[in-house]
Write a protein that holds these residues in place. Structure first.
Motif, PDB file in Angstrom:
ATOM      1  N   LYS B 128       0.663  -1.155  -0.135  1.00  0.00           N
ATOM      2  CA  LYS B 128       0.025   0.066   0.045  1.00  0.00           C
ATOM      3  C   LYS B 128       0.727   1.329   0.053  1.00  0.00           C
ATOM      4  CE  LYS B 128      -3.837   1.787   2.537  1.00  0.00           C
ATOM      5  NZ  LYS B 128      -4.807   1.666   3.480  1.00  0.00           N
ATOM      6  N   PHE B 129       1.908   1.480   0.735  1.00  0.00           N
ATOM      7  CA  PHE B 129       2.684   2.572   0.851  1.00  0.00           C
ATOM      8  C   PHE B 129       4.089   2.327   0.252  1.00  0.00           C
ATOM      9  CE2 PHE B 129       0.204   2.018   4.918  1.00  0.00           C
ATOM     10  CZ  PHE B 129      -0.791   3.229   4.722  1.00  0.00           C
ATOM     11  N   ALA B 130       4.229   1.459  -0.669  1.00  0.00           N
ATOM     12  CA  ALA B 130       5.447   1.430  -1.597  1.00  0.00           C
ATOM     13  C   ALA B 130       5.726   3.123  -2.134  1.00  0.00           C
ATOM     14  CB  ALA B 130       5.432   0.333  -2.518  1.00  0.00           C
ATOM     15  N   ASP B 131       4.797   3.160  -2.847  1.00  0.00           N
ATOM     16  CA  ASP B 131       5.054   4.786  -3.677  1.00  0.00           C
ATOM     17  C   ASP B 131       5.258   5.853  -2.644  1.00  0.00           C
ATOM     18  OD1 ASP B 131       4.381   3.321  -5.864  1.00  0.00           O
ATOM     19  OD2 ASP B 131       1.997   4.002  -6.077  1.00  0.00           O
ATOM     20  N   LEU B 132       4.668   5.811  -1.349  1.00  0.00           N
ATOM     21  CA  LEU B 132       4.991   6.698  -0.258  1.00  0.00           C
ATOM     22  C   LEU B 132       6.404   6.718  -0.081  1.00  0.00           C
ATOM     23  CD1 LEU B 132       3.343   9.055   1.051  1.00  0.00           C
ATOM     24  CD2 LEU B 132       3.401   7.406   3.235  1.00  0.00           C
TER      25      LEU B 132
END
Lengths: 380, 380
Positions: B128-132
């Motif tokens: 879910k937070f890879a891009d962040l």
């Protein structure tokens, strides 16, 4: 089955026909006093339906009115079912008193002397409220073991009433043909305030193998605190309009919308019941009671389905019958239990439900009368 | 183990000593991003404890500072553990950034090229937070399977750290000697927001056999709605002062104070969790948050204990290890789980707990670095 909404909470009638019904009448009274509800079963003749239907004019409801060639009550043609909240037990006592149900046995000169002035009673309240029944109605409660009654009631229904058992899949009830010679063993899951799981091996042959305290009382109790609902049925009604995804944390909520196939969980599977309430800056008032009720119902139904399946597996039982007042014929409840059993068993086990779900204990107590008049039926 | 309360929620350190510790340094970073909490594990040299302990002066915490005869990081002497709420992920990113933990691999010229600019990440948030993480820290998350990590972390701890596993009986922790040659199979129950139950047969040999959505997220989520508590720890604290009998319906409440010996339930057993809320004319505000928290904790702990035992039984597993942040070393939680396992197994099974309970996944991700520096320890 005919249904009516009289008495404190609900009253139903069920015609359970017997071969010699036209000459048969018996009036007996049995009660199952649970933690939340009192379930009442009594028999009456066929002739007094009208009086009964009018609710109040029922002084001789269960008196042996001549029917056909006999003056004496020998077999009931009609069973009546009623329920009351245990906390409002006085309503129940009044109901019994106004219908003079407690005097049935006295008036039946042919009734077994053992049955006179006795109400068969099961459930914990049979112990707790024995003195109250004596004081208010002048009758003794003849206590019958709770598990004995559940099993007797369930066996009676499964062997006698057609159709009684059904599956609930994709929103459809499908009746199940029960082969009397291949009924045992089965797992009986009775969902009352708490849940009892009983391995049934035959008439009077059973063992309570498990249970859980997360049952109907949890749904109602927690639901009342969370939604301010006034009744179980209101809470159940709310759940029909709710969306559990508002409060439950789904696999997709954790994984960013994707499935987690390696562990066999889709993105819409519930990862954590009520888990979404953690991270949002919302208070109880910010959630719709409908959504809360739905999440709660799903938590409890799913949990019961899972524990039931694990116990069925443990004892190699292929059939699981669910009874108890929690179910209330409610589509979403049955659907969640069915899906849970299907999911955890990987499709190998099926949940089955009983039409007279809530009255297993009371029916079992009723059948414990020496002359309950149901023998002909059960052996029919 | 030394504990400290810094970082967003909590930070701990654990000295995991290795034979060649005096010459060893490695700094790696692994995160486990769950539905409720982010768990962080990173290694640092022994020389920079002071800087680390002051919290902020830590720019070179995990840089390979010469220690003894070597200029190169080869083995960590100290593991650091920190946790954050997933909903406050920016605090976690800031923590990593301020300590420059994400730049560790870059600075280690001897580190495996594979480890450069990489944070090992597990849990659903790794997706879910890879891009962040990429956007804010410029690093890639190297995703490691959640179950792989839980098992690797648990195996690592059970084989490496003494004492790690303990039973909790009658308010007393008792450490359990683990025979490495007789560790498998066991059931690992990881209680995070939801609960995973994993049958572990060896290193990397396992199967997720069951789970339940009624876990830590349910305790925290429902507890927050019911008590307005602001944090999990506050809720847990409340439960210590509560009395569940105020809200739970006990067997004695139904049976009028007597036991129900035929089905093996004492009068103080919970018949229906939250069941007493049904019959009383009380609203949520009329109950003490302490009592609500206690009932909820008991419901969830007992339920997890029961489902765990049924799964252990199903696969013939004698040992059940409980991990995950739900437990938090909390006496009453461990007590209830222990009692549940004891009760349902009729004394045949014992619940065991892990000291590093909450960091199994993060530790597992940490050990997945090619040069994590823990090999010497694990084989020690």
């Amino acid at each position: 089955m005919e249904c009516g909404m009289r008495g404190q909470l609900e009253e139903r009638e069920s015609k359970i026909m017997s071969p010699n019904q036209s000459t048969a009448e018996v009036s007996h009274l049995a009660v199952d006093i649970g933690g939340s509800l009192i379930k009442v079963v009594y028999s009456s003749s066929n002739n007094n339906n009208e009086a009964d239907d009018k609710g109040k004019k029922s002084s001789n409801d269960c008196v042996g009115i001549p029917n056909g060639s006999s003056d004496y009550p020998v077999l009931c043609g009609r069973l009546h079912f009623a329920k009351f909240e245990t906390s409002k037990i006085n309503d129940c006592l009044e109901f019994i008193s106004s219908k003079q149900l407690h005097q049935c046995a006295d008036w039946h000169h042919e009734a077994s002397s053992h049955d006179k002035n006795i109400i068969k009673a099961t459930g914990g309240g049979a112990y707790k409220f024995a003195d109250l029944f004596k004081e208010k109605l002048g009758v003794s409660l003849d206590k019958v073991d709770e598990m004995d009654c559940l099993v007797a009631g369930s066996n009676f229904l499964l062997k006698t009433v057609h159709p009684e058992a059904f599956t609930y899949i994709d929103g459809r009830e499908e009746y199940v043909q029960i082969d009397h010679n291949d009924l045992y063993p089965y797992l009986l899951v009775n969902i009352g305030s708490g849940v009892s799981m009983i391995k049934v091996d035959g008439d009077g042959k059973f063992e309570r193998v498990s249970g859980t305290s997360v049952g109907g009382g949890t749904f109602w109790g927690l639901g009342k605190l969370l939604t301010k609902c006034k009744s179980f049925d209101e809470l159940l009604e709310l759940s029909q309009k709710g969306n559990n995804r508002v409060i439950d944390m789904l696999v997709g909520d954790i994984y960013g919308g994707v499935d987690c196939p390696k562990i066999g969980l889709s993105s819409t599977a519930i990862a954590s019941s009520f888990g979404k309430a953690i991270s949002e800056n919302k208070e109880l008032e910010d959630y719709r009671p409908e959504d809360i009720s739905r999440s709660l119902l799903r938590l409890i139904s799913n949990n019961i389905g899972q524990i039931s399946y694990l116990n069925a597996l443990r004892f190699g039982l292929n059939r699981i019958f669910f009874g108890g007042f929690f179910i209330r014929g409610h589509a979403y409840t049955m659907d969640t239990i069915s899906v849970a059993v299907h999911f955890w068993s990987k499709g190998e086990a099926k949940a089955m439900f009983l039409r007279h779900e809530g009255f297993l204990g009371a029916l079992g107590a009723f059948t414990s009368f020496e002359s309950h008049g149901l023998n002909d039926i059960t052996t029919h």
